[in-house]
Design an enzyme around this catalytic site. Structure first.
Site, short mmCIF file in Angstrom:
data_model
loop_
_atom_site.label_atom_id
_atom_site.label_comp_id
_atom_site.label_asym_id
_atom_site.label_seq_id
_atom_site.Cartn_x
_atom_site.Cartn_y
_atom_site.Cartn_z
N HIS A 99 0.83 -1.21 0.00
CA HIS A 99 0.00 0.00 0.00
C HIS A 99 0.86 1.25 0.00
O HIS A 99 1.95 1.27 0.54
CB HIS A 99 -0.94 0.02 1.23
CG HIS A 99 -0.23 -0.08 2.53
ND1 HIS A 99 0.24 -1.26 3.04
CD2 HIS A 99 0.12 0.88 3.44
CE1 HIS A 99 0.84 -1.05 4.20
NE2 HIS A 99 0.79 0.24 4.46
N HIS A 101 0.93 5.32 0.98
CA HIS A 101 0.30 6.37 1.80
C HIS A 101 0.33 7.68 1.02
O HIS A 101 1.36 8.06 0.47
CB HIS A 101 1.10 6.62 3.08
CG HIS A 101 1.11 5.48 4.05
ND1 HIS A 101 0.35 5.49 5.20
CD2 HIS A 101 1.79 4.31 4.08
CE1 HIS A 101 0.57 4.38 5.88
NE2 HIS A 101 1.45 3.64 5.23
P1 5GP Z 1 2.00 0.65 7.37
O1 5GP Z 1 2.68 1.01 8.63
O2 5GP Z 1 1.82 -0.85 7.21
O3 5GP Z 1 2.62 1.30 6.17
O4 5GP Z 1 0.58 1.32 7.46
C1 5GP Z 1 -0.60 0.67 7.74
C2 5GP Z 1 -1.67 1.71 7.86
O5 5GP Z 1 -2.92 1.07 7.85
C3 5GP Z 1 -1.59 2.52 9.15
O6 5GP Z 1 -1.44 3.90 8.84
C4 5GP Z 1 -2.92 2.24 9.85
O7 5GP Z 1 -3.46 3.36 10.49
C5 5GP Z 1 -3.78 1.74 8.71
N1 5GP Z 1 -4.79 0.77 9.12
C6 5GP Z 1 -4.59 -0.33 9.90
N2 5GP Z 1 -5.74 -1.01 10.05
C7 5GP Z 1 -6.68 -0.34 9.34
C8 5GP Z 1 -8.07 -0.56 9.11
O8 5GP Z 1 -8.68 -1.51 9.61
N3 5GP Z 1 -8.72 0.33 8.33
C9 5GP Z 1 -8.08 1.40 7.76
N4 5GP Z 1 -8.79 2.21 7.01
N5 5GP Z 1 -6.76 1.64 7.96
C10 5GP Z 1 -6.07 0.78 8.74
#
Ligand code: 5GP
Ligand code: ZN
Length: 138
Positions: A99, A101
């Site tokens: 993903h 951001h």
């Molecule tokens: P990472 O640290 O893996 O790049 O980011 C994961 C992101 O997913 C985090 O910013 C977190 O807030 C978001 N996230 C985690 N669980 C959920 C969820 O159930 N729904 C949504 N919309 N975002 C999520």
């Protein structure tokens, strides 16, 4: 992937604030936004990270990023935006489903940039050489 939270969001098992969808990607609001409008662009198919994402999706992904970023900036009246992707736990990846951001930024949002350090020319050259050697192998 059975236990993947983003796969569950994509197939509708878990609700999300979806804002956009293309053939291979979905965009929805991050549940814990850094700034209002913080959005995740997620591959519909479960790829773990950038290394696994097929290169053929690159053009579509770039188009989605640009469309969504432009819309976010207008919607929340942002002054700029960051595009980020965490690859691997050491890089802060918590959800192991690729993903991107998109984080809208505001002049006075108080967020600091990453801490940078000076490095000797010789060390920079040495690292550059190592990376170039690895690129030649790809
Ligand atoms: P990472 O640290 O893996 O790049 O980011 C994961 C992101 O997913 C985090 O910013 C977190 O807030 C978001 N996230 C985690 N669980 C959920 C969820 O159930 N729904 C949504 N919309 N975002 C999520
Ligand atoms: Zn997944």
């Amino acid at each position: 992937m059975e236990d993947c939270i983003f796969c569950k969001i994509i197939n509708g098992e878990i609700p999300s604030n979806k804002i956009y969808e293309s053939e291979n990607f979905v965009a929805f609001l991050d549940i814990m936004p850094i700034n209002p409008g913080h959005t995740l662009i997620v591959s519909k198919k479960h790829y773990e990270n950038m290394d696994e994402l097929p290169g053929e999706l690159g053009e579509e992904l770039l188009r989605v990023i640009k469309t969504v970023a432009r819309a976010i900036v207008k919607a929340v009246n942002a002054d700029g935006y960051n595009i980020g992707m965490n690859n691997g736990r050491a890089a802060g990846q918590l959800v192991m489903h690729a993903h991107i951001h998109i984080i809208p930024r505001f002049k006075e949002d108080g967020l600091k940039s990453w801490p940078q350090k000076r490095m000797d020319d010789s060390k920079l050259r040495e690292i550059g050489k190592k990376i170039k050697k690895e690129i030649d192998k790809i």
